[in-house]
Design a protein around this motif. Sequence first.
Motif, PDB file in Angstrom:
ATOM      1  N   LYS A 111     101.577   9.777 -28.452  1.00 12.39           N
ATOM      2  CA  LYS A 111     101.135   9.203 -27.182  1.00 12.39           C
ATOM      3  C   LYS A 111     101.301  10.204 -26.046  1.00 12.39           C
ATOM      4  O   LYS A 111     102.355  10.813 -25.884  1.00 12.39           O
ATOM      5  N   ILE A 112     100.213  10.389 -25.289  1.00 14.78           N
ATOM      6  CA  ILE A 112     100.278  11.217 -24.086  1.00 14.78           C
ATOM      7  C   ILE A 112     101.086  10.467 -23.032  1.00 14.78           C
ATOM      8  O   ILE A 112     100.848   9.280 -22.776  1.00 14.78           O
ATOM      9  N   GLN A 113     102.037  11.140 -22.420  1.00 11.24           N
ATOM     10  CA  GLN A 113     102.940  10.487 -21.477  1.00 11.24           C
ATOM     11  C   GLN A 113     102.184   9.865 -20.304  1.00 11.24           C
ATOM     12  O   GLN A 113     101.206  10.423 -19.809  1.00 11.24           O
ATOM     13  N   ASN A 114     102.634   8.666 -19.929  1.00 14.04           N
ATOM     14  CA  ASN A 114     102.096   7.897 -18.798  1.00 14.04           C
ATOM     15  C   ASN A 114     100.645   7.464 -19.012  1.00 14.04           C
ATOM     16  O   ASN A 114      99.909   7.217 -18.048  1.00 14.04           O
ATOM     17  N   THR A 115     100.212   7.392 -20.256  1.00 12.11           N
ATOM     18  CA  THR A 115      98.864   6.922 -20.586  1.00 12.11           C
ATOM     19  C   THR A 115      98.933   6.037 -21.824  1.00 12.11           C
ATOM     20  O   THR A 115      99.990   5.881 -22.448  1.00 12.11           O
ATOM     21  N   GLU A 116      97.791   5.450 -22.163  1.00 14.99           N
ATOM     22  CA  GLU A 116      97.661   4.700 -23.409  1.00 14.99           C
ATOM     23  C   GLU A 116      96.800   5.475 -24.407  1.00 14.99           C
ATOM     24  O   GLU A 116      96.187   4.886 -25.295  1.00 14.99           O
TER      25      GLU A 116
ATOM     26  N   LEU B 253      91.996  -3.301 -32.515  1.00 14.85           N
ATOM     27  CA  LEU B 253      90.839  -2.670 -31.903  1.00 14.85           C
ATOM     28  C   LEU B 253      91.091  -1.221 -31.517  1.00 14.85           C
ATOM     29  O   LEU B 253      90.217  -0.369 -31.633  1.00 14.85           O
ATOM     30  N   THR B 254      92.305  -0.916 -31.061  1.00 15.01           N
ATOM     31  CA  THR B 254      92.647   0.441 -30.641  1.00 15.01           C
ATOM     32  C   THR B 254      94.007   0.820 -31.207  1.00 15.01           C
ATOM     33  O   THR B 254      94.775  -0.038 -31.660  1.00 15.01           O
ATOM     34  N   VAL B 255      94.300   2.104 -31.144  1.00 13.87           N
ATOM     35  CA  VAL B 255      95.596   2.584 -31.597  1.00 13.87           C
ATOM     36  C   VAL B 255      96.706   2.045 -30.702  1.00 13.87           C
ATOM     37  O   VAL B 255      97.794   1.682 -31.173  1.00 13.87           O
ATOM     38  N   ALA B 256      96.441   1.990 -29.392  1.00 16.63           N
ATOM     39  CA  ALA B 256      97.457   1.492 -28.456  1.00 16.63           C
ATOM     40  C   ALA B 256      97.843   0.048 -28.775  1.00 16.63           C
ATOM     41  O   ALA B 256      99.033  -0.308 -28.730  1.00 16.63           O
ATOM     42  N   GLU B 257      96.858  -0.791 -29.104  1.00 17.94           N
ATOM     43  CA  GLU B 257      97.159  -2.178 -29.450  1.00 17.94           C
ATOM     44  C   GLU B 257      97.921  -2.265 -30.767  1.00 17.94           C
ATOM     45  O   GLU B 257      98.820  -3.102 -30.918  1.00 17.94           O
ATOM     46  N   ALA B 258      97.576  -1.419 -31.730  1.00 23.61           N
ATOM     47  CA  ALA B 258      98.300  -1.409 -32.994  1.00 23.61           C
ATOM     48  C   ALA B 258      99.752  -0.984 -32.787  1.00 23.61           C
ATOM     49  O   ALA B 258     100.678  -1.588 -33.350  1.00 23.61           O
TER      50      ALA B 258
ATOM     51  N   GLN C 102      97.713  19.558 -31.221  1.00 21.16           N
ATOM     52  CA  GLN C 102      96.912  19.977 -30.074  1.00 21.16           C
ATOM     53  C   GLN C 102      97.625  19.682 -28.768  1.00 21.16           C
ATOM     54  O   GLN C 102      97.474  20.428 -27.789  1.00 21.16           O
ATOM     55  N   TYR C 103      98.401  18.584 -28.741  1.00 17.42           N
ATOM     56  CA  TYR C 103      99.148  18.188 -27.538  1.00 17.42           C
ATOM     57  C   TYR C 103     100.626  18.066 -27.910  1.00 17.42           C
ATOM     58  O   TYR C 103     101.105  16.985 -28.264  1.00 17.42           O
ATOM     59  N   PRO C 104     101.367  19.175 -27.862  1.00 13.76           N
ATOM     60  CA  PRO C 104     102.788  19.135 -28.246  1.00 13.76           C
ATOM     61  C   PRO C 104     103.618  18.194 -27.386  1.00 13.76           C
ATOM     62  O   PRO C 104     104.685  17.731 -27.823  1.00 13.76           O
ATOM     63  N   GLN C 105     103.155  17.907 -26.155  1.00 14.52           N
ATOM     64  CA  GLN C 105     103.917  17.021 -25.280  1.00 14.52           C
ATOM     65  C   GLN C 105     103.771  15.547 -25.665  1.00 14.52           C
ATOM     66  O   GLN C 105     104.476  14.690 -25.120  1.00 14.52           O
ATOM     67  N   ALA C 106     102.857  15.251 -26.596  1.00 11.71           N
ATOM     68  CA  ALA C 106     102.686  13.860 -27.034  1.00 11.71           C
ATOM     69  C   ALA C 106     103.926  13.395 -27.792  1.00 11.71           C
ATOM     70  O   ALA C 106     104.533  14.143 -28.554  1.00 11.71           O
ATOM     71  N   THR C 107     104.307  12.143 -27.575  1.00  5.41           N
ATOM     72  CA  THR C 107     105.528  11.600 -28.169  1.00  5.41           C
ATOM     73  C   THR C 107     105.199  10.592 -29.259  1.00  5.41           C
ATOM     74  O   THR C 107     104.157   9.932 -29.233  1.00  5.41           O
ATOM     75  N   THR C 108     106.087  10.475 -30.235  1.00 11.31           N
ATOM     76  CA  THR C 108     105.950   9.505 -31.322  1.00 11.31           C
ATOM     77  C   THR C 108     107.050   8.461 -31.215  1.00 11.31           C
ATOM     78  O   THR C 108     108.121   8.715 -30.656  1.00 11.31           O
ATOM     79  N   LEU C 109     106.762   7.280 -31.768  1.00  8.43           N
ATOM     80  CA  LEU C 109     107.725   6.190 -31.738  1.00  8.43           C
ATOM     81  C   LEU C 109     108.497   6.136 -33.045  1.00  8.43           C
ATOM     82  O   LEU C 109     107.957   6.412 -34.116  1.00  8.43           O
ATOM     83  N   SER C 110     109.757   5.761 -32.950  1.00  6.27           N
ATOM     84  CA  SER C 110     110.591   5.644 -34.138  1.00  6.27           C
ATOM     85  C   SER C 110     110.191   4.393 -34.927  1.00  6.27           C
ATOM     86  O   SER C 110     109.907   3.340 -34.349  1.00  6.27           O
TER      87      SER C 110
END
Length: 384
Positions: A225-230, A351-356, A237-245
């Motif tokens: 997940k890109i910080q402060n976005t959905e 419908l989207t990754v964010a909802e999943a 490609q985006y090393p700053q993206a975070t993953t959830l445990s």
Amino acid sequence: MAPLVSVIFGSLFVYFLHAQFHGIQIIGELKKGINPPSITHLVFTSPYVTLALKTGIITGVLALAVRIAVGRSFAMYKNYNIDGNKEMIAFGMMNIFGSFSSCYLTTGPFSRSAVNYNAGCKTAVSNVVMAVAVAVTLLFLTPLFFYTPLVVLSSIIIAAMLGLVDYEAAMHLWKLDKFDFFVCLSAFLGVVFGTIEIGLILSVGISVLRLLLFVGRPKIYLMGKIQNTEIYRNIEQYPQATTLSGLIILHIDGPIYFANSSYLRDRIGRWIDEEEEKLRKSEENSLQYIILDLSAVGNIDTSGISMLEEVNKILGRRDLKLVIANPGAELMKKLSKSKFIETIGKDWIHLTVAEAVSACDHMLQTAKPDSPEKISGVPEFNNV
């Protein structure tokens, strides 16, 4: 004027110095006149009709492929488009009328097209002028070419072809895509050291091989997940993206067919093993949800559906839950007809990754993965 001057001075050189007796090959005697009509000699009862038909089909297909390849080469060079259907019609009509006088199979050879192009020809009227010039030459001027050296004709063709070699485009391909450069180089070497057919077969064969490799080995990568976005993107490609445990998101970048289903199953299993090992070392929450982003999966066959079913069974034996995100309309139809949606449950398709991710995070906080709860505010595929 350079080709014409070369022919004239070359012929005069051979004539006055008798160079044909010193190893210089010349054209020699050419018969005057145009072939007489031969349509009256057409016979369909000959024992060679079947052989002629097979040979005609093979040579016709090869000649058409060469013609279209040459046409597209010049079209790309001068930035215009060609119509394949019109090329086929012109090719067929040209050879039908030519056969009435026993002409050779006629195409648009690269060497003559190059000479025509370097002479400054712009439209198809040049072909009419060329045909008239050839007819006049065959009727009246053939004796003048007796002393024309073959080396002059070869030099005209080579000089015209060298003018079409675009070194800058080749270097651009090398910088942009090494595989495309290899295809270009194989076609070039095949034509230079062999024939146009060899160059065409090499380039097309390598291109088909590349297509099979891409289909058989689609990319699959981990998303974060890109910080402060959905928005969720590739973490490489985006090393700053975070993953959830407790969950991982895998994006499959391509259709799922029998040719790549086994590869995708193994890759998904490898991603899960690596993630579980990483969580075990960091002593974080255990992995419970596997989210597959299928937004780039335009189609799937029965082998692909069987692969998803196998993955779901394997995950079930490991106390993991499979979650589907953003499947397309065609994909949903096939998953519905195969009863795969009923197998995993509608609550696990989003419908989207964010909802999943939101649904899985909610379940991690409130319930076990094998007893999903209804989550308000999360759209579901209730009607497939």
